[in-house]
Design an enzyme around this catalytic site. Structure first.
Site, PDB file in Angstrom:
ATOM      1  N   SER A 310      13.583  29.984  35.398  1.00 33.61           N
ATOM      2  CA  SER A 310      12.378  29.979  35.909  1.00 33.61           C
ATOM      3  C   SER A 310      11.360  29.785  34.482  1.00 33.61           C
ATOM      4  O   SER A 310      11.822  28.737  33.619  1.00 33.61           O
ATOM      5  CB  SER A 310      11.983  31.048  36.654  1.00 33.61           C
ATOM      6  OG  SER A 310      10.624  30.773  37.143  1.00 33.61           O
ATOM      7  N   ASP A 321      13.494  20.738  23.459  1.00 40.14           N
ATOM      8  CA  ASP A 321      12.794  19.295  23.195  1.00 40.14           C
ATOM      9  C   ASP A 321      11.897  19.157  22.220  1.00 40.14           C
ATOM     10  O   ASP A 321      11.861  17.872  21.553  1.00 40.14           O
ATOM     11  CB  ASP A 321      12.298  18.940  24.605  1.00 40.14           C
ATOM     12  CG  ASP A 321      13.061  18.708  25.744  1.00 40.14           C
ATOM     13  OD1 ASP A 321      14.295  19.052  25.318  1.00 40.14           O
ATOM     14  OD2 ASP A 321      12.709  18.431  26.736  1.00 40.14           O
ATOM     15  N   LYS A 335      16.132  26.822  37.792  1.00 40.03           N
ATOM     16  CA  LYS A 335      14.858  26.836  38.648  1.00 40.03           C
ATOM     17  C   LYS A 335      13.701  26.181  38.333  1.00 40.03           C
ATOM     18  O   LYS A 335      12.913  26.636  37.433  1.00 40.03           O
ATOM     19  CB  LYS A 335      14.746  28.306  39.175  1.00 40.03           C
ATOM     20  CG  LYS A 335      13.490  28.480  40.279  1.00 40.03           C
ATOM     21  CD  LYS A 335      13.317  29.953  40.485  1.00 40.03           C
ATOM     22  CE  LYS A 335      12.007  29.994  41.611  1.00 40.03           C
ATOM     23  NZ  LYS A 335      10.668  29.712  41.400  1.00 40.03           N
TER      24      LYS A 335
END
Length: 412
Positions: A310, A321, A335
Site C-alpha cells: 500500500s 522511478d 496493493k
C-alpha cells in the site's frame, strides 16, 4: 456527514456530495435513511462505474424493501449490499470498528499485533505482517500465513474488520488462532495461542551503523501513522548531526497506513518529480509532486519484501522511478487501490475504493507488486536479527550504499 480520508493505501480526495432527490423522503425510517445514505456514497464515489456490472438502482430497491427493524439488521443489509461489489476493501465499519481504525492510525492499540488483508484469490484472511516486537511475531506468525479460525470461529464467515476486532482485546487476555503456513503449503494447519499485549506503534526506529568506511543511517519505518513523517524528519536530522553519509530505509513488512504520510515522507527524499499518480472512476489523472526541501542528498537504498504494501509501495515506487534509490529485497505485496473513509451519522463508517494509483512511470502495481532492482531472498528472521549479520538483505543494502554511491546519489 463528515468525510475522512484514509488509506490501506489512502489519498486526499476532495469530494462534494450532490443531493439526490428521493420522493417521499419523509416516509423513510431512520434505518432506511442510513441504508440509502450508504448506497448513495457508493453510487457517487466507487471506482468502478459499473459497480461490478450490476444495476445499482435495482439493488437499492431490493434492499430498501428489507425489514430493517433495528440497527443490526440495517448494518447486515448494508454489508450484504456492499458484498455484491466483490471488493474486500469496500466495507462497512461499525462504530466500534471505525473507532478502532482511528485509534490504530493515531499510534496505539492492544491486541496481538497483526496486519491482515483478504487474499483476492483464495478469499482467506492473510497476514501482511506481524508488527515488530508484537505477541504475534513472538508466536512465529509470518507474512502470507492464512488465518483459518479465530477462537474456533471459521474466518471465512467473518469480515476483515470483524477478524481484527476479535484479535484485539484487553492486555493479558488470550486468543486462539488456527494458522496455515504461507511459506510451506504442504504443512498442516497449526493452533497458536497468543496473549494479547499493548502494541507500541512507534512508527520509526533509527540507528547509526559505523562498521563500514562510511557512517550509514538505518531508518526502519513500521507504519504510516499520523506522526510518521514528523518522526522521520526528526530522526534523519539527528542522524545527519551524527555524521551519517548514506542511508538505508527499511520498509519491509510495512503494510501502509495513511497515504498522506507516505507522500510527505517521499517529498523529504526526492528533489523534484512526481510522487504518485491517481486515477479516479472517470479515468481522470491526478498527481502529487515533490515540492519541498529534502532532508539530505546522501545515497539511499530501500529494503522491501512481500510484506511491503500500500503506502509503502507508493513510497518505494516513487524513490525507484525517480532514481533516488535502489530497491533491495523481494517483490512487494501489490496493493494499488485507494480507499476513502466516509463517516455515517451514527458513528459508523464506510471504507470505499475510490481510485487506484500508478507509480511515477505509470506502472499499475495492483496484484503485481514492485520488483526490486536487486533481488535478495532470505528465510524469515527474528526481530532481534534485523539489520545484523544474519540479515542478508540488509548486508546487501549496506554493500550497495557504501560501495556504489555514484549510482545511488541523484546529485551525482
Amino acid at each position: 456527514m463528515v468525510k475522512k480520508v484514509f488509506s490501506l493505501a489512502l489519498v486526499a480526495f476532495f469530494w462534494i456530495a450532490s443531493c439526490w432527490y428521493i420522493p417521499d423522503a419523509q416516509a423513510f425510517t431512520e434505518e432506511q435513511k442510513l441504508l440509502l445514505q450508504s448506497w448513495r456514497i457508493v453510487n457517487q464515489s466507487y471506482l468502478d462505474e459499473t459497480l461490478n456490472h450490476q444495476n445499482w438502482w435495482k439493488l437499492r430497491e431490493k434492499f430498501i424493501k428489507k425489514p430493517l427493524r433495528d440497527r443490526n439488521e440495517t448494518y447486515s443489509a448494508i454489508e450484504e449490499m456492499l458484498a455484491t461489489l466483490d471488493d474486500p476493501f469496500t466495507r462497512l465499519l461499525r462504530p466500534e470498528q471505525y473507532h478502532s481504525l482511528q485509534v490504530n492510525t493515531s499510534g496505539e492499540l492492544s491486541g496481538v499485533g497483526l496486519q491482515i488483508n483478504i487474499n483476492p484469490e483464495t478469499k482467506l484472511i492473510e497476514v501482511i505482517s506481524p508488527l515488530a516486537g508484537s505477541p504475534a511475531e513472538a508466536a512465529g506468525i509470518e507474512p502470507r500465513d492464512s488465518i483459518l479460525e479465530i477462537d474456533g470461529v471459521d474466518a471465512k464467515t467473518i469480515t476483515l474488520d470483524e477478524a481484527a476486532a476479535m484479535m484485539r482485546g484487553v492486555t493479558g487476555s488470550k486468543v486462539s488462532l488456527r494458522i496455515q503456513s504461507g511459506q510451506d503449503k504442504t504443512a498442516k494447519p497449526r493452533n497458536v495461542e497468543i496473549v494479547r499485549d499493548r502494541i507500541s506503534l512507534n512508527p520509526v526506529y533509527t540507528a547509526l551503523d559505523t562498521n563500514t568506511d562510511k557512517k550509514v543511517g538505518y531508518v526502519r519505518l513500521n507504519q504510516f501513522s499520523a506522526n510518521a513523517a514528523k518522526e522521520i524528519a526528526n530522526r534523519v536530522n539527528d542522524l545527519e548531526k551524527q555524521g551519517a553519509e548514506a542511508y538505508i530505509l527499511d520498509l519491509r513488512n510495512n503494510p501502509g497506513g495513511l497515504l498522506q504520510a507516505g507522500i510527505e515522507i517521499a517529498r523529504m527524499w526526492i528533489d523534484g518529480g512526481t510522487i504518485v499518480y491517481t486515477v479516479n472512476r472517470q479515468g481522470a489523472l491526478g498527481s502529487f509532486e515533490s515540492n519541498s526541501e529534502i532532508l539530505t542528498e546522501d545515497p539511499l537504498v530501500v529494503l522491501v519484501n512481500q510484506g511491503t504494501a500500500s503506502a509503502s509501495e507508493i513510497l518505494a515506487g516513487a524513490l525507484q522511478d525517480n532514481e533516488r534509490a535502489l530497491l533491495v529485497g523481494e517483490k512487494t505485496f501489490g496493493k494499488g487501490l485507494i480507499q476513502s473513509l466516509f463517516e455515517l451519522p451514527d458513528g459508523a463508517g464506510l471504507a470505499v475504493t475510490v481510485a487506484k494509483y500508478e507509480t511515477p512511470n505509470h506502472t499499475d502495481i495492483n496484484k503485481l507488486g514492485i520488483m526490486p532492482d536487486d533481488v535478495v531472498t532470505q528465510n524469515p528472521i527474528t526481530y532481534a536479527q534485523i539489520a545484523t549479520e544474519a540479515d542478508q538483505q540488509y548486508q546487501e543494502a549496506l554493500r550497495l550504499v557504501t560501495g556504489r554511491t555514484s549510482v545511488l546519489a541523484k546529485a551525482e
